[in-house]
Design an enzyme around this catalytic site. Structure first.
Site: not given
Lengths: 495, 483
Positions: A78, A159, A183
């Site tokens: 990420k 997210s 997330s």
């Protein structure tokens, strides 16, 4: 070589050890997949050359008998984790072009154990969002499509949507995420994969771009519960550079999996049965409860009375911390600078152009709730409610060992839906936020398909530091659900 | 001894509270491992944390906490075993995080007090409100480029103790005494070097005026006051300014003012309305700071004797007066030096030599005690030579000057130059006879009542003996022979 992209980490490690294939071959297969699915926009930066170098080094280590716990396993990272020499943006224009001189503790540990990095995945800007539509680098597309033939592009959740989409599309074997209010768990549910957020303090936050410090926690997406257990072990552990990281031993979770749930009590919180919740979510939840029972668990009804205050509390605390954490992006030292007439103008122009609308919205909310005259009514009150929410869980855990709930109130929605109404968007996290506020470990396991043929997940919430129970329950659900559906675009390719 | 201002409408009392920022003496910064050494080239002592790079986190330096506790104990203050670091949010280029990590609602040190010594010999107690730990900001340099400002982050993140006093101070003189005493205590404790020129100690001064007995007036905070002298000048200027405004029918606006050392005036920086809303909240990157009382007790065991205790002991055990004792305790090294000299010797004589001779000549040469060419042992040796009549006090001063010049031992100088005092009565008697024989007129006048001439005879004898004759013996013989 397509089958190389359809293994679990556990299987791939065996294959590498047996010399069925090399890390270079395994990595190349995933680099090819990354190219095939580029239209999903899951990656902000692809690092195929770095990945191949790492894979070659991995094969050499294995040949010398020095392979680490994740040696040769291609992962997606990420883009909230700082990676040495590789652009790190938090999906924000304000950090475009920023190349850290350091690795986050989590990525450093993954590399220490031999992991290969394929690239940096997109996210909602500064991890603020549940749909991946707030990224400066464009929407990420969920590899899943509705079975109604509409062919609408769906969100991967957020997210950590780039990571979940990449893993679901078989581009990588595992992917890091961070979870502040859901997330990891919500995108795992939307993409039909497994994701775990460990206890707050289990993984170091050092080198992770901060959103809300008291809530942010790194975690991992995997293709199976066992995979997440293997990878989580590599990421976890005390870090003296993070004052909130816990000095606790990291258990060998994967080695302790495999049993049933006999003797275990699973709590069902009645407050998670919300008005207007889709029928199929309720049905899936009941199915999960039945599976747990079949595996030997005793089902206990519990109450978490302050659940309804969790979202408002979260949307005070998280923006408050974010408004301060994001003050460092001022155009003075790194990232975007828009020159203005004077200092104030430079600040304002830089931040006006560098941040997207959702980030600005949260900075404004956070600044407001911390302001003189409002601080007690909002921030202090929210902190008090947060303590009550934690106490709810502590009380519930006097009666049970883990909680079973839906992960999200819906399946993946189309890109553009919910965009006009931030509150509706925030509701996505209604089931995941309470555990975040309490700092507890939570995981989402794919458990079934919606009427539209989209994956739905069930959430397991555990006691602090008891990831083992979470993983065990997750695995029991995984086994019973036997979720084997794949996005159509992936099965087509495989065929 | 409050200092009053004579205005047109009567006397005004000046009320002062001080906020002193003292940089903690410690190797590394409050939340990072970067060095704190003064004078390094710009931006050479900046860690990733100090530069607020993305994802960086603060880790508290335990040594800074120990120093704050030590200081709190030295200020006779309550130590809070639970305290909280909070963020003070504002934007400025030399504040990379966009917030300063400080303490707000829960400081590490609570109320305390110190005694200040006033020039008239009296002592006054000044209350300490609190002491808290916080990060320093970096430095903005506006004079390096015609249109740009440069930022040096070496100081960014250095540990400061903010020490806040109660509004107990009345006038410039007391403010100076407070600042001097506070600095002395910090130096004794070894928690701050007190160097105001290097900015290791900085003061903000809150000034208001009122008619004696009235309620507190509206205060102005004066920033950038960086020496004891500047504090006095700023208070004098600011209090007169306020009195003039009030007496002209105006009122004081609460504001922050800046001391301009070049113009010798304070000027408005920002009004109360323009004051920042710092949006303090507990720093979520740091847990509350908690420690055991037993750790505080351990630190207490290692506390040195503090200035006031030392002063009282010097007065009691050495029989010194307040003034001498105050001068000697002003610096820890000075007090230690004195005690080495006074060891087993006449303490008053030792004090006299240290204060009047040594400190005098050091001051004249612009030297510190640390650079003294005369060691305490050597000065003690000189006093021993006087005590056992080897040399006279007058010769001793010459020997002292020689010691200061050459750094040699006093005994060696006396030996080398043959300065040993003559106590042989026979030899002195011969000189006395000679002097009497050579000055018949003066002898006659003395005998007819001009007593004052006695000094002339002593001087002549000393001169002939090159100062080496024992003065007591000379006196005795002269008295006998002239009578």
């Amino acid at each position: 070589m397509t089958e190389l992209t359809h293994m679990t980490v556990a299987q791939a490690l065996k294959g590498l050890e047996n010399k069925d294939f090399s890390a270079v071959e395994l990595t190349q297969a995933h680099i090819d997949a990354m190219a095939n699915y580029r239209h999903l926009n899951a990656f902000i930066v692809e690092t195929p050359d770095l990945a191949m170098d790492q894979a070659k080094a991995s094969d050499e280590r294995r040949a010398k008998g020095e392979a680490g716990a994740l040696d040769g396993i291609p992962l997606a990272i990420k883009d909230l984790f700082c990676t040495k020499g590789v652009q790190t943006t938090a999906s924000s224009k304000i950090l475009e072009g920023f190349v850290p001189r350091y690795d986050s503790t989590v990525t450093a540990r993954l590399f220490r154990d031999g992991a290969v990095m394929l690239g940096k995945t997109a996210l909602d800007e500064f991890a603020m969002g549940s749909s991946n539509t707030t990224s400066y680098f464009g929407n990420v597309i969920n590899p899943w499509k509705r079975s109604d033939g509409s062919n609408a592009d769906l969100v991967p959740g957020g997210s950590s949507g780039g990571s979940s989409a990449a893993l679901a599309a078989r581009i990588c074997m595992g992917a890091t995420g961070t979870d502040t209010g859901g997330s990891i768990r919500q995108p795992a549910s939307f993409c039909g994969i497994t994701g775990i957020k460990p206890t707050y303090g289990r993984c170091s936050r050092w080198g992770v771009v901060a959103f809300a410090s008291s809530l942010d926690q790194p975690g991992i997406f995997g293709r199976s519960v066992e995979d997440t257990a293997i990878m989580l072990k590599s990421m976890s552990g005390f870090d003296p550079k993070d004052s909130t990281s816990a000095d606790r031993d990291v258990p060998d979770w994967a080695g302790q999996l495999g049993g049933d749930l006999k003797g275990m009590k699973i709590g069902i919180p009645k407050e998670y049965r919300m008005d207007g919740m889709p029928e199929e979510i309720e049905k899936l939840w009941q199915q999960g409860i039945a599976w747990a029972k079949e595996s030997g668990a005793e089902i206990v009804d519990v109450s978490l009375p302050h659940t309804k205050y969790a979202l408002p509390t979260y949307y005070i605390i998280a923006p408050a911390e974010a408004s301060s954490n994001l003050a460092r992006y001022d155009g003075v030292r790194y990232g975007l600078r828009v020159e203005g007439q004077d200092l104030t103008d430079t600040y304002e122009s830089t931040r006006a152009e560098g941040f997207g609308d959702e980030v600005k919205r949260r900075i404004m909310i956070g600044t407001y709730v911390l302001s003189a005259g409002y601080y007690d009514a909002y921030y202090i009150k929210a902190q008090k409610v947060r303590r009550l929410i934690l106490q709810d869980f502590e009380k519930a855990y006097e009666q049970c060992d883990a909680l079973l709930t839906p992960t999200a109130p819906s399946a993946a929605f189309a890109i553009g839906e919910n965009e006009d109404d931030p509150i509706k968007m925030y509701l996505n996290d209604v089931f995941t936020v309470p555990a975040s506020l309490a700092g507890l470990p939570g995981m989402s396991v794919p458990a079934g398909l919606s009427a539209d043929g989209l994956p739905l997940g069930l959430q397991i919430i555990g006691k602090a530091w008891d990831e083992l129970t979470v993983l065990k329950v997750g695995q029991a659900i995984e086994r019973a659900a036997n979720f084997s559906a794949l996005p159509e675009m992936v099965t087509k390719k495989a065929a | 001894m409050a200092q009053l201002i004579q205005g047109n409408t009567g006397e005004w009392e000046i009320v002062i509270g001080m906020e002193v920022h003292a940089q903690v003496t410690v190797q590394s910064k409050l939340f990072s491992g970067a060095s704190t050494e003064f004078g390094a080239s710009p931006n050479s002592q900046v860690s990733l944390v100090d530069a607020a790079m993305p994802g960086m986190l603060p880790v508290l330096n335990e040594k800074c906490v120990e120093q704050a506790v030590r200081t709190g104990l030295g200020l006779n203050a309550k130590i809070n075993t639970y305290s909280v670091f909070e963020r003070k949010n504002y934007f400025y280029p030399d504040l990379p995080q966009g917030y300063q990590i400080s303490q707000f609602l829960h400081p590490i040190v609570g109320t305390g007090e110190i005694e200040i010594d006033l020039p008239d010999g009296s002592v006054k107690t000044i209350g300490i409100t609190r002491l808290h730990l916080e990060q320093d900001a970096g430095k903005s340099l506006h004079d390096q480029h015609p249109s740009k400002s440069f930022v040096d982050l070496n100081r960014s993140g250095c540990a400061l103790m903010e020490i806040v006093s109660e509004p107990d101070i009345r006038g410039a003189e007391e403010a100076a005494a407070y600042l001097s005493k506070l600095r002395m205590i910090l130096q004794y404790l070894g928690t701050c070097n007190g160097n105001m020129e290097e900015g290791s100690m900085r003061a903000d001064v809150n000034v208001s005026v009122r008619k004696p007995g009235d309620e507190l007036g509206t205060r102005c905070e004066i920033k950038n006051v960086n020496s004891v002298k500047a504090v006095q000048m700023a208070i004098d200027y600011e209090s007169r300014r306020q009195v003039e405004i009030i007496e002209d029918g105006g009122s004081i606006k609460q504001e922050t003012r800046l001391w301009d050392p070049n113009k010798g005036e304070t000027r408005s920086m920002r009004s109360k309305e323009e004051a920042h809303d710092y949006r303090y909240f507990p720093d979520p990157d740091l847990l509350p700071l908690e420690f055991e009382q037993s750790w505080v007790d351990e630190i207490k065991q290692t506390l040195p004797e503090l200035p006031d205790e030392k002063k009282h002991r010097f007065m009691q055990s050495y029989g010194l007066g307040t003034y001498d004792a105050s001068v000697l305790i002003a610096a820890r090294a000075r007090a230690d030096y004195f005690e080495s000299v006074a060891n087993d010797r006449d303490a008053k004589m030792a004090a006299n030599w240290v204060i009047n001779e040594l400190l005098g000549v050091l001051n004249k040469n612009g030297k510190e005690l640390e650079d003294s060419p005369i060691s305490a042992e050597q000065l003690g040796g000189l006093i021993d030579l006087i005590a056992d009549d080897t040399i006279s006090g007058k010769i001793a001063k010459d020997v002292f000057a020689d010691m200061f010049e050459t750094g040699k031992d006093p005994a060696a100088i006396v030996e080398e130059k043959g300065l040993k005092q003559v106590t042989d009565t026979g030899a002195i008697e011969a000189i006395v006879d000679e002097v009497i024989a050579e000055n018949p007129d003066n002898v006659e006048q003395y005998r007819s009542g001009k007593d004052k001439l006695f000094g002339f005879f002593v001087g002549q004898v000393m001169k002939k003996s090159q100062g080496k004759a024992n003065p007591a013996v000379v006196n005795d013989l002269l008295k006998k022979k002239l009578s």
